[in-house]
Design an enzyme around this catalytic site. Structure first.
Site, PDB file in Angstrom:
ATOM      1  N   SER A 111      36.852  38.270  42.823  1.00  0.00           N
ATOM      2  CA  SER A 111      36.401  37.324  41.791  1.00  0.00           C
ATOM      3  C   SER A 111      34.909  37.496  41.558  1.00  0.00           C
ATOM      4  CB  SER A 111      36.684  35.889  42.228  1.00  0.00           C
ATOM      5  OG  SER A 111      35.935  35.005  41.398  1.00  0.00           O
ATOM      6  N   HIS A 132      39.044  39.514  38.928  1.00  0.00           N
ATOM      7  CA  HIS A 132      39.406  38.151  38.559  1.00  0.00           C
ATOM      8  C   HIS A 132      38.195  37.472  37.930  1.00  0.00           C
ATOM      9  CE1 HIS A 132      41.797  34.419  39.371  1.00  0.00           C
ATOM     10  NE2 HIS A 132      40.616  33.847  39.591  1.00  0.00           N
ATOM     11  N   ASP A 174      36.678  33.970  36.324  1.00  0.00           N
ATOM     12  CA  ASP A 174      36.869  32.518  36.343  1.00  0.00           C
ATOM     13  C   ASP A 174      36.115  31.862  35.196  1.00  0.00           C
ATOM     14  OD1 ASP A 174      38.476  31.961  38.756  1.00  0.00           O
ATOM     15  OD2 ASP A 174      36.825  33.010  39.753  1.00  0.00           O
ATOM     16  N   MET A 211      35.226  28.546  33.183  1.00  0.00           N
ATOM     17  CA  MET A 211      35.167  27.084  33.416  1.00  0.00           C
ATOM     18  C   MET A 211      34.429  26.399  32.281  1.00  0.00           C
ATOM     19  SD  MET A 211      34.025  27.177  37.373  1.00  0.00           S
ATOM     20  CE  MET A 211      34.822  28.270  38.556  1.00  0.00           C
ATOM     21  N   HIS A 230      41.245  33.813  34.551  1.00  0.00           N
ATOM     22  CA  HIS A 230      41.722  32.498  35.014  1.00  0.00           C
ATOM     23  C   HIS A 230      40.984  31.423  34.217  1.00  0.00           C
ATOM     24  CE1 HIS A 230      41.738  29.535  38.716  1.00  0.00           C
ATOM     25  NE2 HIS A 230      42.461  29.082  37.708  1.00  0.00           N
ATOM     26  N   MET A 242      40.022  27.844  33.477  1.00  0.00           N
ATOM     27  CA  MET A 242      39.968  26.469  33.982  1.00  0.00           C
ATOM     28  C   MET A 242      39.353  25.636  32.861  1.00  0.00           C
ATOM     29  SD  MET A 242      38.778  27.473  37.789  1.00  0.00           S
ATOM     30  CE  MET A 242      38.430  29.141  37.266  1.00  0.00           C
ATOM     31  N   MET A 292      46.352  27.611  43.552  1.00  0.00           N
ATOM     32  CA  MET A 292      44.983  27.276  43.949  1.00  0.00           C
ATOM     33  C   MET A 292      44.989  26.765  45.386  1.00  0.00           C
ATOM     34  SD  MET A 292      43.131  28.163  41.464  1.00  0.00           S
ATOM     35  CE  MET A 292      41.631  27.690  42.317  1.00  0.00           C
ATOM     36  N   ASP A 311      44.392  31.854  45.241  1.00  0.00           N
ATOM     37  CA  ASP A 311      43.007  31.821  44.769  1.00  0.00           C
ATOM     38  C   ASP A 311      42.216  30.701  45.441  1.00  0.00           C
ATOM     39  OD1 ASP A 311      40.698  32.078  43.319  1.00  0.00           O
ATOM     40  OD2 ASP A 311      41.540  31.417  41.410  1.00  0.00           O
TER      41      ASP A 311
HETATM   42  C1  DX5 Z   1      37.622  28.686  42.076  1.00  0.00           C
HETATM   43  C2  DX5 Z   1      37.951  30.012  41.450  1.00  0.00           C
HETATM   44  C3  DX5 Z   1      38.101  31.115  42.410  1.00  0.00           C
HETATM   45  C4  DX5 Z   1      36.859  31.439  43.188  1.00  0.00           C
HETATM   46  C5  DX5 Z   1      37.275  32.056  44.481  1.00  0.00           C
HETATM   47  O1  DX5 Z   1      37.614  27.705  41.107  1.00  0.00           O
HETATM   48  O2  DX5 Z   1      39.152  29.922  40.707  1.00  0.00           O
HETATM   49  O3  DX5 Z   1      38.595  32.283  41.779  1.00  0.00           O
HETATM   50  O4  DX5 Z   1      35.982  32.280  42.528  1.00  0.00           O
HETATM   51  O5  DX5 Z   1      36.146  32.220  45.267  1.00  0.00           O
HETATM   52  P1  DX5 Z   1      36.248  32.281  46.846  1.00  0.00           P
HETATM   53  O6  DX5 Z   1      37.106  33.451  47.203  1.00  0.00           O
HETATM   54  O7  DX5 Z   1      34.834  32.435  47.277  1.00  0.00           O
HETATM   55  O8  DX5 Z   1      36.861  30.970  47.302  1.00  0.00           O
HETATM   56 ZN    ZN Z   2      40.070  31.831  39.996  1.00  0.00          ZN
END
Ligand code: DX5
Ligand code: ZN
Length: 215
Positions: free
Chosen positions: A7, A32, A34, A36, A65, A67, A136, A174
């Protein structure tokens, strides 16, 4: 052998080219991203523009992903940015089936993510329509959090539902994945491991990816 999806949320954003070069050389299968929105989760990261920069700098599968609330308003923008897999949160979608159909019609693989409090059972009637479940194992919003142990039971339940229904759905896990817990996560039924801090905060990310791959 699990698929590994580092990620980039945990990368150093002042040296993303170097991190993309590292990913290209590595044994990682996917990367990956993320996204947000500061509404669905209490943090803001980046949108389609940055996804497109990553797409151009990398050769691996681009796993996005979301969010965010109202993912249907942005699905096309993420397709145009280069997403191969687009994952939406069940908690953000009033009409999940419609969201999934939209993603597939745009030519991407469709994923559904579930927060730690959401039961595996809530996915039963969408499993035949999707390619991926993102379980998650932390509350979404931040990298570097601690894995919630109860997730292991949920992974096992989901694996059973997928096997019994003969569905072609990958289980991605994740949040808080480490070299120490990765084995039990894979043993529970995970197909894809997302790893942010474990990869990007390690002294040797290439070796860490390799170690996760051969867990
Ligand atoms: C959290 C994200 C994850 C995050 C994982 O909201 O969806 O993808 O980046 O990071 P680590 O592996 O550090 O928990
Ligand atoms: Zn994620």
């Amino acid at each position: 052998m699990p698929l590994i999806a580092p990620s980039l949320l945990s990368a150093n954003f002042l040296q993303l080219q170097a991190d993309c070069d590292m990913l290209n050389q590595s044994k990682a299968d996917w990367y990956h991203l993320d996204v947000m929105d500061g509404v669905f989760v209490p943090n803001i990261s980046f949108g389609p523009m940055l996804v497109n920069f990553f797409r151009k700098a990398t050769q691996k599968t681009c796993d996005v992903h979301l969010m965010i609330e109202h993912p249907e308003q942005y699905a096309e923008a993420f397709k145009n940015a280069g997403a191969d897999i687009l994952t939406v949160h069940i908690e953000a979608c009033k009409h999940l089936h419609r969201n999934v159909q939209q993603i597939k019609q745009l030519g991407m693989k469709a994923g559904v993510a579930i927060n730690p409090h959401t039961p595996a059972e809530s996915l039963r009637n969408i499993l035949s329509d999707i390619d991926l479940v993102c379980v998650m194992s932390v509350n979404p919003g931040f990298g570097g959090q601690t894995f919630i142990p109860d997730t292991l039971k949920k992974i096992k339940t989901l694996k059973q539902m997928i096997t019994e229904g003969n569905h072609a759905v990958l289980i991605e896990v994740d949040g808080g994945v480490t070299l120490e817990n990765a084995h039990s996560i894979v043993a529970a039924g995970a197909d894809v491991l997302v790893a942010g801090n474990t990869v990007f905060k390690s002294d040797n990310p290439l070796q860490t990816i390799e170690a996760l791959k051969h867990i």
